[in-house]
Structures are given as structure tokens and as C-alpha cells.
Design a protein around this motif. Structure first.
Motif, PDB file in Angstrom:
ATOM      1  N   TYR A 295      28.395  44.349  38.087  1.00  0.00           N
ATOM      2  CA  TYR A 295      29.418  43.306  39.181  1.00  0.00           C
ATOM      3  C   TYR A 295      28.648  41.785  38.822  1.00  0.00           C
ATOM      4  CZ  TYR A 295      31.613  41.315  42.770  1.00  0.00           C
ATOM      5  OH  TYR A 295      32.402  40.425  43.675  1.00  0.00           O
ATOM      6  N   TYR A 296      27.225  42.008  39.559  1.00  0.00           N
ATOM      7  CA  TYR A 296      27.021  40.306  39.409  1.00  0.00           C
ATOM      8  C   TYR A 296      26.802  40.007  38.044  1.00  0.00           C
ATOM      9  CZ  TYR A 296      23.435  37.020  39.453  1.00  0.00           C
ATOM     10  OH  TYR A 296      21.724  36.646  39.754  1.00  0.00           O
ATOM     11  N   ARG A 297      26.366  40.204  37.049  1.00  0.00           N
ATOM     12  CA  ARG A 297      26.595  39.611  35.624  1.00  0.00           C
ATOM     13  C   ARG A 297      27.789  39.019  34.691  1.00  0.00           C
ATOM     14  NH1 ARG A 297      25.462  42.650  29.779  1.00  0.00           N
ATOM     15  NH2 ARG A 297      28.413  42.808  30.584  1.00  0.00           N
ATOM     16  N   ASP A 298      28.717  40.859  35.642  1.00  0.00           N
ATOM     17  CA  ASP A 298      30.665  39.921  34.816  1.00  0.00           C
ATOM     18  C   ASP A 298      30.944  39.130  35.376  1.00  0.00           C
ATOM     19  OD1 ASP A 298      29.774  41.768  33.142  1.00  0.00           O
ATOM     20  OD2 ASP A 298      30.703  43.267  33.460  1.00  0.00           O
ATOM     21  N   PHE A 299      31.422  39.197  36.984  1.00  0.00           N
ATOM     22  CA  PHE A 299      32.112  38.713  37.892  1.00  0.00           C
ATOM     23  C   PHE A 299      31.424  37.445  38.582  1.00  0.00           C
ATOM     24  CE2 PHE A 299      33.659  42.681  36.661  1.00  0.00           C
ATOM     25  CZ  PHE A 299      34.520  42.383  36.334  1.00  0.00           C
ATOM     26  N   CYS A 300      30.236  37.517  39.080  1.00  0.00           N
ATOM     27  CA  CYS A 300      29.124  36.297  39.774  1.00  0.00           C
ATOM     28  C   CYS A 300      29.269  34.829  38.310  1.00  0.00           C
ATOM     29  CB  CYS A 300      28.326  36.900  40.861  1.00  0.00           C
ATOM     30  SG  CYS A 300      29.178  37.943  41.462  1.00  0.00           S
ATOM     31  N   ASN A 302      26.993  32.491  38.870  1.00  0.00           N
ATOM     32  CA  ASN A 302      25.352  32.474  39.006  1.00  0.00           C
ATOM     33  C   ASN A 302      24.384  33.151  38.530  1.00  0.00           C
ATOM     34  OD1 ASN A 302      25.596  34.392  41.515  1.00  0.00           O
ATOM     35  ND2 ASN A 302      24.012  33.477  42.444  1.00  0.00           N
ATOM     36  N   TYR A 303      25.251  34.038  38.109  1.00  0.00           N
ATOM     37  CA  TYR A 303      23.773  34.978  37.066  1.00  0.00           C
ATOM     38  C   TYR A 303      23.330  34.661  36.522  1.00  0.00           C
ATOM     39  CZ  TYR A 303      22.264  39.213  33.952  1.00  0.00           C
ATOM     40  OH  TYR A 303      20.670  39.787  33.464  1.00  0.00           O
ATOM     41  N   SER A 304      22.360  34.886  37.013  1.00  0.00           N
ATOM     42  CA  SER A 304      20.751  34.401  35.610  1.00  0.00           C
ATOM     43  C   SER A 304      19.345  36.078  35.139  1.00  0.00           C
ATOM     44  CB  SER A 304      19.780  33.472  35.706  1.00  0.00           C
ATOM     45  OG  SER A 304      19.525  34.240  37.648  1.00  0.00           O
ATOM     46  N   GLU A 305      18.993  36.087  34.530  1.00  0.00           N
ATOM     47  CA  GLU A 305      18.027  37.446  34.564  1.00  0.00           C
ATOM     48  C   GLU A 305      17.099  37.273  35.608  1.00  0.00           C
ATOM     49  OE1 GLU A 305      16.070  37.097  30.036  1.00  0.00           O
ATOM     50  OE2 GLU A 305      18.011  37.264  29.610  1.00  0.00           O
ATOM     51  N   GLU A 306      16.858  35.415  36.206  1.00  0.00           N
ATOM     52  CA  GLU A 306      15.372  36.016  36.979  1.00  0.00           C
ATOM     53  C   GLU A 306      16.766  36.352  38.459  1.00  0.00           C
ATOM     54  OE1 GLU A 306      12.434  35.653  38.432  1.00  0.00           O
ATOM     55  OE2 GLU A 306      12.397  35.523  36.278  1.00  0.00           O
ATOM     56  N   GLY A 307      17.323  36.339  38.987  1.00  0.00           N
ATOM     57  CA  GLY A 307      18.135  36.489  39.751  1.00  0.00           C
ATOM     58  C   GLY A 307      18.467  38.169  39.740  1.00  0.00           C
ATOM     59  N   ALA A 308      18.046  38.600  38.362  1.00  0.00           N
ATOM     60  CA  ALA A 308      19.020  39.475  37.809  1.00  0.00           C
ATOM     61  C   ALA A 308      17.195  40.705  38.619  1.00  0.00           C
ATOM     62  CB  ALA A 308      18.467  40.326  36.381  1.00  0.00           C
ATOM     63  N   ARG A 309      16.272  40.158  38.456  1.00  0.00           N
ATOM     64  CA  ARG A 309      15.307  41.028  38.633  1.00  0.00           C
ATOM     65  C   ARG A 309      14.700  40.955  40.107  1.00  0.00           C
ATOM     66  NH1 ARG A 309      13.303  37.273  34.385  1.00  0.00           N
ATOM     67  NH2 ARG A 309      13.683  37.964  32.401  1.00  0.00           N
ATOM     68  N   ASP A 310      15.197  39.561  40.920  1.00  0.00           N
ATOM     69  CA  ASP A 310      15.915  39.443  42.462  1.00  0.00           C
ATOM     70  C   ASP A 310      16.444  40.629  42.624  1.00  0.00           C
ATOM     71  OD1 ASP A 310      13.567  37.179  42.600  1.00  0.00           O
ATOM     72  OD2 ASP A 310      14.966  35.712  42.252  1.00  0.00           O
ATOM     73  N   PHE A 311      17.452  40.928  41.735  1.00  0.00           N
ATOM     74  CA  PHE A 311      18.614  42.037  42.613  1.00  0.00           C
ATOM     75  C   PHE A 311      17.637  43.471  42.234  1.00  0.00           C
ATOM     76  CE2 PHE A 311      22.266  43.176  42.899  1.00  0.00           C
ATOM     77  CZ  PHE A 311      22.299  44.716  42.928  1.00  0.00           C
ATOM     78  N   LEU A 312      16.587  43.256  41.402  1.00  0.00           N
ATOM     79  CA  LEU A 312      15.951  45.229  41.592  1.00  0.00           C
ATOM     80  C   LEU A 312      15.124  44.753  42.236  1.00  0.00           C
ATOM     81  CD1 LEU A 312      15.987  45.639  37.949  1.00  0.00           C
ATOM     82  CD2 LEU A 312      17.322  46.434  38.982  1.00  0.00           C
ATOM     83  N   LEU A 313      14.520  43.988  42.034  1.00  0.00           N
ATOM     84  CA  LEU A 313      12.967  44.278  43.847  1.00  0.00           C
ATOM     85  C   LEU A 313      13.410  43.765  45.137  1.00  0.00           C
ATOM     86  CD1 LEU A 313      10.890  40.775  42.009  1.00  0.00           C
ATOM     87  CD2 LEU A 313      10.368  43.117  42.200  1.00  0.00           C
TER      88      LEU A 313
END
Length: 450
Positions: A295-300, A302-313
């Protein structure tokens, strides 16, 4: 600390506690066998016995004894590997002589006995040709693919303490205040005490890619799920209908949430089929964190790969608090420990990447967990299908709502995350055992399973 990569483990379905854990335990036992071993036996107890067939525990034991691992086994070869073991009734250890094991005769499901350490108990025994007992191990699959061995320390090998130690939400927020760091930064620094910066980065990317690959497989796969419930896979058809609405510019704004549901359902249909998934923190709740991350990737915007890492952490920091202070095991505290924990993790991760403060992140996790309290684990037919698959869709949507509510506030709230976690623990203790992944209560006995 509980590592991000302990909570997010790549493996196969349909259950982290009933499939991944037993496979790990069986592989560990295999690795201990002496050259004098002639045959072995395995007994399953508690929830592993009651729902073992539906959760694939029998196949998992076979795979582990064959030397397979959850992350390494090819899901497409599982059926054939198990078939060969049943046919030859033996397996080879370290290229030496065969060890006898007949899955039909030597794998016992004990529906009466409950071992003291955990409801997911296993006993492995190795015998010489003369029938002498050479080795015995009692193992417990405690949820999320974690395994403990009776009589051995459950801790990891000695290592340097985490740089930033926190064992509850209060301590985590105090760390953020004192250091000025975000929750994801604290978790990252701790991870880098175990592995290099590049290894952490690559590991997070691998987890993210595995989650998205699982969603994609589920969205393009049709057919029926294994087992006698005859459940039709529906993620693909649901997603295709959503795409038509996309062309029509969305009839209703809430249709975005239908996409989130499709993502979660896709993952859990893959899980129910024995496909490759990521425990997040368990297989039964494996669709929630990936769906919200997607959802963050497809609909937000401000998505970034670094953001995805922060999400998981960030998600992992919250999941670690739940595991340390309560449980992520459905067999221990019911589905509140699986779907509830996953929703709290996803809500925290989403809030973090949308700019929330540490206090808003803690609030998001608390909201999501609070509104899953008391949820039972009552899989129909012992299969991780009904109500598990739809519960992931609802858990993902609840996580997004929780993050949104927290972002609208300033982080102050009456019920803390620590209080919600403790309530979940106490509720799990009070919950009748028939509602803890045994298929002996709730929907499991009120819905015809054939």
C-alpha cells in the motif's frame, strides 16, 4: 534483542509454528545423529498433533529429516520429496548408510499428552540396530518459526549486547528522546551490531522483494487450495475487478482498501498452498505487513527503497516488544498474537514512513493491537484458510486505519502499547485451550469441513 531477520524469515507455508518450526527442529535433530543410528521416531503433541495434518507438520518433519531448510527448500518439490521418503522409508545422513524412518509408522500424533514447555511439542528419538536409545530431544515450536530445545538455553550464541537496549515501549520512547533517533534508526544500529551495514541493507531488500514476489504470485494464480474445504482462490479475480475500477477512476474512494485486501489475500492463499512466504511475524499472519508495505509503495507518493527499509525496521522493533513481553504464537495466545501482532507491526511501519513521531508510531501500534484483543485461533479443518485468509485482509486494513488515526493526533493517548501487550498476554492465559489453534472450538466446530 530480537533481530529483524528473526521476525521476518523467508520460508514456506502454511504455518510458521506448525511447518517452519518443526522443519527446523527435525533438521537440527538430523544433524546430531551418530553413525550408529539405525532408525528414528518422532512424536507430536498438543496443537502440533491436533492440527498437524492440516498445517503440514507431517511433511515438515519429513523435509527436515531429509536435510531441507525453510529458506532453501523448493516448494514445487515438496510433494515429491515426501513421497520418496514414504516409499523408501529411510533417509541418508552425510552420505553414509541409511537411517530408517517410515512416516506412516514412526511419526506419531499424540492427542492426549501436553508437554510442559509449550503446546507445540515434539519428541525425537534415535535408536541403534539393537534397539538401544542413542539420542532423545524434546523441541518446542514457539511461534514465528522459533524453536527451543528442552534443557538448552533459548538464547542465541554469546554476542555483544545491543547498543540500544529496550525491553518495552517506555524504554524505546526514552531512547528516542535521549538520542534523537527514530525507532528505525535504533533498530538499524542494533542490527549492525550483528552484521555489517551492507548486510543489513541487503537483508531488508531481500525480505521486501520476497514479500512483493509473494503478492505477485498470489495475484496471478488461480485454482483451489489444498485440503477438503475446497476453497477457491480469489485474489486474482478480486484484483482484476479492482483494475477495471482503476480504469473508471475509482467509483468509490474505499476501493483502494480493496487493493490492500487483495494483497493480503494473495499472500495467505500462497501460504495455504505451501508457497514461499515471509513470516511476519508468523505464517498465519504473513499477509498483513506485506499488504501494508505494498500500500505504501502503490498508493503513497513518498515511497522509496530506503523508506521500505525503515518500514521493516520499525515493524520489527514493535514485533520484538510483543514477542518479548507476550507471544506471537496462535497456539499460545490465540490469533490476537498473530494477526494482532502483525497489525501492530504494520501500523507502526506505515506511520513511520508517513512522517510520524516515535510517540505517534507507538500509538499506531497500540491502536492496531488493542482492536484485535481476544481474537481466537479456530481454523476450520485444521487448515490455515478459514478464517485465516480473510483475517489478514482485515488486519491490514485495520493497520492502515490505526496509522491514520495516530497521525491525526499528537502521540498522547490513554492506553499505552505496553498495557495493550500485557492485556494480550493475560487474555491468552485466560483463553480456553480449544481456542488456541486446536480446531476444537469456535468456527472449527460450527462450520462443516467437508
Amino acid at each position: 534483542m530480537i533481530s529483524t531477520f528473526d521476525l521476518f524469515k523467508i520460508g514456506i507455508g502454511p504455518s510458521s509454528s506448525h511447518t517452519v518450526g518443526p522443519m527446523v527442529a527435525a533438521k537440527s535433530f538430523r544433524d546430531e545423529l551418530s553413525p550408529d543410528t539405525s532408525r528414528i521416531s518422532v512424536e507430536l503433541f498438543g496443537s502440533l498433533a491436533w492440527t498437524g495434518f492440516g498445517h503440514g507438520t507431517d511433511s515438515a518433519i519429513c523435509l527436515g529429516l531429509l536435510g531441507e531448510t525453510p529458506v532453501g527448500v523448493d516448494p514445487d518439490k515438496v510433494v515429491e520429496l515426501v513421497r520418496q521418503l514414504k516409499e523408501f522409508k529411510s533417509f541418508i545422513v552425510r552420505g553414509e548408510r541409511p537411517v530408517g524412518f517410515d512416516p506412516v509408522q514412526d511419526l506419531k500424533f499424540d492427542y492426549e499428552t501436553l508437554l510442559s514447555g509449550h503446546t507445540n511439542g515434539m519428541r525425537f528419538r534415535a535408536f541403534s540396530a539393537a534397539g538401544d536409545l542413542l539420542l532423545e530431544r524434546i523441541a518446542y515450536s514457539i511461534g514465528g518459526g522459533f524453536v527451543t530445545i528442552e534443557g538448552e538455553s533459548a538464547s542465541a550464541p554469546p554476542q555483544e549486547p545491543a547498543k540500544h537496549v529496550f525491553r518495552n515501549g517506555v524504554q524505546l520512547l526514552e531512547l528516542c528522546n535521549r538520542t534523537g533517533m527514530r525507532i528505525s534508526e535504533i533498530q538499524r544500529v542494533n542490527e549492525e551490531g550483528l552484521r555489517s551495514h551492507d548486510e543489513v541493507r541487503a537483508g531488508l531488500d531481500m525480505v521486501r522483494n520476497a514479500m512483493f514476489d509473494c503478492i505477485d504470485r498470489g495475484l496471478r494464480t488461480e485454482g483451489r487450495l489444498p485440503g477438503n474445504l475446497n476453497v477457491q482462490r480469489r485474489a486474482k479475480a478480486l484484483y482484476e475487478k479492482i483494475q477495471i475500477s482503476h480504469v473508471e477512476k475509482y467509483k468509490y474512494p474505499h476501493e483502494i482498501m480493496d487493493s490492500v485486501s487483495a494483497y493480503a489475500i494473495a499472500v495467505n492463499e500462497e501460504n495455504a498452498s505451501g508457497g514461499r512466504v515471509v513470516t511476519a511475524p508468523t505464517n498465519g499472519a504473513a499477509g498483513i505487513v506485506p499488504a501494508v508495505l505494498r500500500y505504501y509503495r502503490d498508493f503513497c507518493n513518498n515511497y522509496s527503497e530506503e523508506g521500505a527499509r525503515d518500514f521493516l525496521l520499525t515493524s520489527a522493533a514493535i514485533g520484538g516488544l510483543v514477542k518479548m513481553n507476550a507471544s506471537i504464537s496462535g497456539a499460545e495466545v490465540g490469533c490476537q498474537g498473530e494477526v494482532g501482532s502483525a497489525a501492530a507491526m504494520a501500523a507502526a511501519g506505515l506511520a513511520a514512513v508517513l512522517g510520524a513521531s516515535p510517540y505517534q508510531i507507538e500509538n499506531a501500534a497500540e491502536i492496531a493491537l488493542e482492536h484485535h484483543l481476544g481474537m481466537t485461533c479456530d481454523p476450520v479443518g485444521g487448515l490455515v484458510q478459514i478464517p485465516c485468509i480473510e483475517r489478514n485482509a482485515f488486519g491490514a486494513n485495520k493497520a492502515i486505519v490505526a496509522a491514520s488515526l495516530a497521525l491525526r493526533g499528537d502521540g498522547t493517548h490513554r492506553v499505552s502499547l505496553d498495557e495493550a501487550i500485557e492485556t494480550m498476554r493475560q487474555t491468552g492465559l485466560d483463553m480456553l485451550s480449544k481456542y488456541k489453534e486446536t480446531s476444537q472450538g469456535g468456527l472449527a466446530v460450527n462450520v462443516a469441513n467437508c
